[in-house]
Design a protein around this motif. Structure first.
Motif, mmCIF file in Angstrom:
data_model
loop_
_atom_site.group_PDB
_atom_site.id
_atom_site.type_symbol
_atom_site.label_atom_id
_atom_site.label_comp_id
_atom_site.label_asym_id
_atom_site.label_seq_id
_atom_site.Cartn_x
_atom_site.Cartn_y
_atom_site.Cartn_z
ATOM 1 N N ASN A 145 -13.422 4.081 -4.875
ATOM 2 C CA ASN A 145 -14.170 3.947 -4.211
ATOM 3 C C ASN A 145 -14.733 5.018 -3.196
ATOM 4 O O ASN A 145 -14.198 6.574 -3.628
ATOM 5 C CB ASN A 145 -14.492 2.668 -3.633
ATOM 6 N N ASP A 146 -15.722 4.900 -2.290
ATOM 7 C CA ASP A 146 -16.042 6.119 -1.685
ATOM 8 C C ASP A 146 -15.457 6.189 -0.041
ATOM 9 O O ASP A 146 -16.302 7.307 0.889
ATOM 10 C CB ASP A 146 -17.727 5.932 -1.170
ATOM 11 N N THR A 147 -14.600 5.558 -0.352
ATOM 12 C CA THR A 147 -13.796 6.296 0.598
ATOM 13 C C THR A 147 -13.592 7.507 0.530
ATOM 14 O O THR A 147 -12.285 7.429 -0.158
ATOM 15 C CB THR A 147 -12.244 4.784 0.083
ATOM 16 N N THR A 148 -13.108 8.625 1.681
ATOM 17 C CA THR A 148 -12.785 9.765 2.067
ATOM 18 C C THR A 148 -11.500 9.817 1.900
ATOM 19 O O THR A 148 -10.131 9.022 2.369
ATOM 20 C CB THR A 148 -12.998 10.352 2.777
ATOM 21 N N LEU A 149 -10.421 10.724 1.878
ATOM 22 C CA LEU A 149 -8.951 11.494 2.503
ATOM 23 C C LEU A 149 -8.749 10.776 3.786
ATOM 24 O O LEU A 149 -8.018 10.328 3.945
ATOM 25 C CB LEU A 149 -8.025 12.306 2.351
ATOM 26 N N TYR A 150 -9.563 11.320 4.215
ATOM 27 C CA TYR A 150 -9.393 11.189 6.049
ATOM 28 C C TYR A 150 -9.455 9.698 6.156
ATOM 29 O O TYR A 150 -8.826 8.945 7.095
ATOM 30 C CB TYR A 150 -10.831 11.987 6.867
ATOM 31 N N GLU A 151 -10.480 8.622 5.660
ATOM 32 C CA GLU A 151 -10.882 7.147 5.740
ATOM 33 C C GLU A 151 -9.430 7.132 5.260
ATOM 34 O O GLU A 151 -8.626 5.880 5.781
ATOM 35 C CB GLU A 151 -12.222 7.249 5.291
ATOM 36 N N LEU A 152 -9.105 7.692 3.907
ATOM 37 C CA LEU A 152 -7.927 6.525 3.847
ATOM 38 C C LEU A 152 -6.403 6.600 4.715
ATOM 39 O O LEU A 152 -5.741 5.766 4.349
ATOM 40 C CB LEU A 152 -7.512 6.857 2.276
ATOM 41 N N MET A 153 -6.139 7.789 4.553
ATOM 42 C CA MET A 153 -5.317 8.166 5.969
ATOM 43 C C MET A 153 -5.416 7.232 7.110
ATOM 44 O O MET A 153 -4.946 6.862 7.702
ATOM 45 C CB MET A 153 -4.977 9.938 6.513
#
Length: 197
Positions: A145-153
């Motif tokens: 989805n539109d989750t960024t890598l930073y948000e995923l961490m």
């Protein structure tokens, strides 16, 4: 020399009054340490080693948790999302997230790694909290989805600390105390004082 014999009436936890049970639980909770702290730390350290982040000033207890983390990825990597992030994770972390499945002989003296099958069972340290910290990544790999890598961490760390808090809350709960009393055959005096402990 004189010998005295004392007689006590001892009870199991469920035989005590509600007030005595509360006193016994309170005394036990004050003197009990959280059992899985070392394993939780090992999982967090393994996560930091694999992914390019550093978690700082973190804490959790049975009611709350807090953490901060620093990303050592470039700004471009931090903002990857969707299919690009999916490809980035697969290219850079696939072997860490999905190691080859291990098969053991009947007497556990020989082992071999599968060339085909992989596993996602507690891949960081072998402790069950591994899955909690990696769950957002596994979910993302199934449905980008539109989750960024930073948000995923951040989601990974939030899920990890939430699971630690919930586990600690359960360990100090009345239900866990009752299970511990039954498993260890704890006995109490009528006022809730533990007998011979």
């Amino acid at each position: 020399m004189r010998t005295e014999t004392r007689t006590y009436e001892v009870y199991n936890l469920h035989e005590l009054t509600r007030e005595a049970q509360a006193k016994a639980h309170s005394h036990w909770a004050e003197h009990c340490d959280y059992t899985w702290d070392r394993e939780n730390r090992a999982t967090l350290q393994a996560f930091e080693r694999i992914f390019n982040i550093k978690v700082e000033r973190w804490s959790y207890d049975s009611c709350t948790y807090t953490y901060r983390f620093t990303s050592h990825y470039s700004e471009e990597e931090d903002n990857l999302k969707g299919t690009r992030l999916l490809k980035y994770l697969v290219n850079n972390y696939w072997n860490d997230l999905y190691p080859h499945k291990t098969y053991w002989s009947r007497n556990y003296k020989k082992k071999r790694k599968s060339r085909v099958f992989v596993s996602d069972d507690c891949v960081l340290t072998g402790y069950c909290i591994d899955y909690e910290i990696l769950k957002p990544i596994y979910d993302f790999l199934k449905a980008p989805n539109d989750t960024t890598l930073y948000e995923l961490m951040d989601k990974c760390l939030d899920g990890f600390f939430k699971a630690c808090r919930d586990d600690m809350e359960y360990q100090f709960s009345e239900e866990a105390f009752a299970e511990s009393c039954e498993a260890n055959d704890y006995e109490f005096l009528s006022d809730g004082t533990m007998f011979n402990q």
